[in-house]
Every structure is written in structure tokens, then in C-alpha cells.
Design a protein around this motif. Structure first.
Motif, short mmCIF file in Angstrom:
data_model
loop_
_atom_site.label_atom_id
_atom_site.label_comp_id
_atom_site.label_asym_id
_atom_site.label_seq_id
_atom_site.Cartn_x
_atom_site.Cartn_y
_atom_site.Cartn_z
N PRO A 34 8.53 7.43 0.72
CA PRO A 34 8.83 6.44 -0.31
C PRO A 34 8.11 5.10 -0.12
CG PRO A 34 10.84 7.55 0.35
CD PRO A 34 9.75 8.01 1.29
N LYS A 35 7.69 4.77 1.10
CA LYS A 35 6.98 3.51 1.32
C LYS A 35 5.61 3.49 0.62
CE LYS A 35 4.73 4.74 5.66
NZ LYS A 35 4.65 4.54 7.09
N HIS A 36 5.11 4.66 0.20
CA HIS A 36 3.83 4.74 -0.50
C HIS A 36 3.97 4.52 -2.01
CE1 HIS A 36 1.85 6.10 3.11
NE2 HIS A 36 2.67 7.12 3.22
N LEU A 37 5.21 4.34 -2.49
CA LEU A 37 5.43 4.19 -3.93
C LEU A 37 5.21 2.76 -4.40
CD1 LEU A 37 8.66 6.32 -4.44
CD2 LEU A 37 6.30 6.97 -4.95
N LEU A 78 2.53 6.97 -6.61
CA LEU A 78 1.97 6.73 -5.28
C LEU A 78 0.88 5.67 -5.40
CD1 LEU A 78 1.88 10.41 -4.09
CD2 LEU A 78 3.33 8.62 -3.20
N SER A 79 0.85 4.75 -4.48
CA SER A 79 -0.02 3.58 -4.59
C SER A 79 -1.50 3.90 -4.40
CB SER A 79 0.39 2.52 -3.57
OG SER A 79 0.02 2.91 -2.26
N GLY A 80 -2.31 3.12 -5.10
CA GLY A 80 -3.76 3.22 -4.95
C GLY A 80 -4.22 2.96 -3.53
N PRO A 81 -3.69 1.92 -2.85
CA PRO A 81 -4.09 1.69 -1.47
C PRO A 81 -3.80 2.89 -0.55
CG PRO A 81 -3.11 -0.29 -2.34
CD PRO A 81 -2.90 0.77 -3.38
N SER A 82 -2.72 3.61 -0.82
CA SER A 82 -2.43 4.81 -0.02
C SER A 82 -3.49 5.87 -0.24
CB SER A 82 -1.05 5.38 -0.37
OG SER A 82 -0.03 4.46 -0.06
N MET A 83 -3.89 6.05 -1.50
CA MET A 83 -4.91 7.05 -1.81
C MET A 83 -6.27 6.64 -1.26
SD MET A 83 -3.98 8.52 -5.57
CE MET A 83 -3.15 7.15 -6.34
N MET A 84 -6.58 5.33 -1.31
CA MET A 84 -7.86 4.87 -0.75
C MET A 84 -7.89 5.04 0.76
SD MET A 84 -8.92 1.64 -3.10
CE MET A 84 -10.68 1.75 -2.77
N GLU A 121 2.22 13.11 -8.37
CA GLU A 121 3.64 13.39 -8.20
C GLU A 121 4.13 12.81 -6.87
OE1 GLU A 121 4.93 17.37 -8.88
OE2 GLU A 121 3.16 17.77 -10.11
N LYS A 122 5.42 12.72 -6.74
CA LYS A 122 6.03 12.29 -5.48
C LYS A 122 6.01 13.47 -4.53
CE LYS A 122 9.02 8.97 -7.75
NZ LYS A 122 10.39 8.62 -8.11
N ALA A 123 4.86 13.67 -3.91
CA ALA A 123 4.64 14.80 -3.01
C ALA A 123 3.51 14.42 -2.06
CB ALA A 123 4.27 16.04 -3.82
N ASP A 124 3.28 15.27 -1.05
CA ASP A 124 2.14 15.06 -0.16
C ASP A 124 0.86 15.02 -1.00
OD1 ASP A 124 4.03 15.37 1.83
OD2 ASP A 124 3.05 17.10 2.75
N SER A 153 -2.29 16.50 -5.60
CA SER A 153 -0.94 16.64 -5.10
C SER A 153 -0.82 17.99 -4.40
CB SER A 153 0.05 16.57 -6.27
OG SER A 153 1.33 16.99 -5.86
N ASP A 154 0.07 18.04 -3.42
CA ASP A 154 0.33 19.29 -2.73
C ASP A 154 0.88 20.34 -3.70
OD1 ASP A 154 0.60 21.06 -0.56
OD2 ASP A 154 2.67 20.44 -0.24
N LYS A 155 1.52 19.89 -4.77
CA LYS A 155 2.15 20.81 -5.72
C LYS A 155 1.19 21.35 -6.78
CE LYS A 155 6.71 18.77 -5.23
NZ LYS A 155 7.88 18.24 -5.94
N HIS A 156 0.06 20.65 -7.01
CA HIS A 156 -0.89 21.06 -8.05
C HIS A 156 -2.32 20.83 -7.59
CE1 HIS A 156 2.30 21.53 -11.00
NE2 HIS A 156 2.79 20.37 -10.60
#
Length: 112
Positions: free
Chosen positions: A17-20, A26-32, A67-70, A93-96
Motif C-alpha cells: 500500500p505504500k506504493h499507492l 500505483l505511483s509513477g516513482p515506484s514504476m520508475m 492494478e493493486k498487484a505486484d 501487472s502480475d495479474k495481466h
């Protein structure tokens, strides 16, 4: 790190949840961060243990709300030169398997 081969890798960012961001994405900085780490792993798979390899460029296109997933990042190097390595990362996403972001980046590799 889930898989590494010469010039490529697959890495995972575990959902937390801290990545939201507000709105539940999910935040852009997390993806970067995930993309930059994937590029670093791919670069080291080619040049070896060179801790001073550094990012010189990182560009991201956000394609859709994840999504809210890995998150999974799949990276491949497009060029592995003596001084520069250029690569691309697809994040999904881990789901798709549908990409949520596409990233290109360049790493500078110090002389050995």
C-alpha cells in the motif's frame, strides 16, 4: 530478481500500500524505480560487477492504470557498448500481461 540472462532480466516489485498514490493507483516513482533497477540488472549481466554504472537517461510512458498487484518488469538491452548501454523495459501487472508502462533508458559504464 526472477530471471537473468545475457542482456535481459525479469524483476518484480511486490505490491504494498505504500506504493499507492491518491486515487488508488500505483505511483509513477515506484514504476520508475522498478524500471531503473531492471536496467541496472540487465547492464550488469553484460558488463559484470561494475557498481559505478549509472543512469544517464530514463524515459517512461504510462499506458494505463496498474492494478493493486505486484508489478513485473521485463528488460532487454538494445545496445551494450563499451561506454553506453541502452535498453527498454515493459512493465505489467502480475495479474495481466497488458503493459502498464514502457520505459527506455541509457546507462553509462565507466572505463574498465
Amino acid at each position: 530478481i526472477e530471471d537473468v540472462s545475457h542482456g535481459a532480466c525479469r524483476v518484480r516489485l511486490a505490491y504494498h500500500p505504500k506504493h499507492l498514490r491518491p486515487g488508488g493507483t500505483l505511483s509513477g516513482p515506484s514504476m520508475m524505480t522498478l524500471a531503473d533497477f531492471a536496467l541496472y540488472v540487465a547492464v550488469l549481466s553484460v558488463v559484470g560487477r561494475v557498481e559505478l554504472a549509472v543512469t544517464t537517461n530514463l524515459s517512461i510512458n504510462f499506458l494505463q492504470k496498474p492494478e493493486k498487484a505486484d508489478l513485473i518488469a521485463e528488460c532487454r538491452l538494445l545496445k551494450a557498448g563499451k561506454r553506453l548501454c541502452v535498453g527498454e523495459v515493459t512493465i505489467h501487472s502480475d495479474k495481466h500481461e497488458t503493459p502498464v508502462a514502457h520505459v527506455t533508458g541509457t546507462y553509462s559504464v565507466p572505463p574498465r
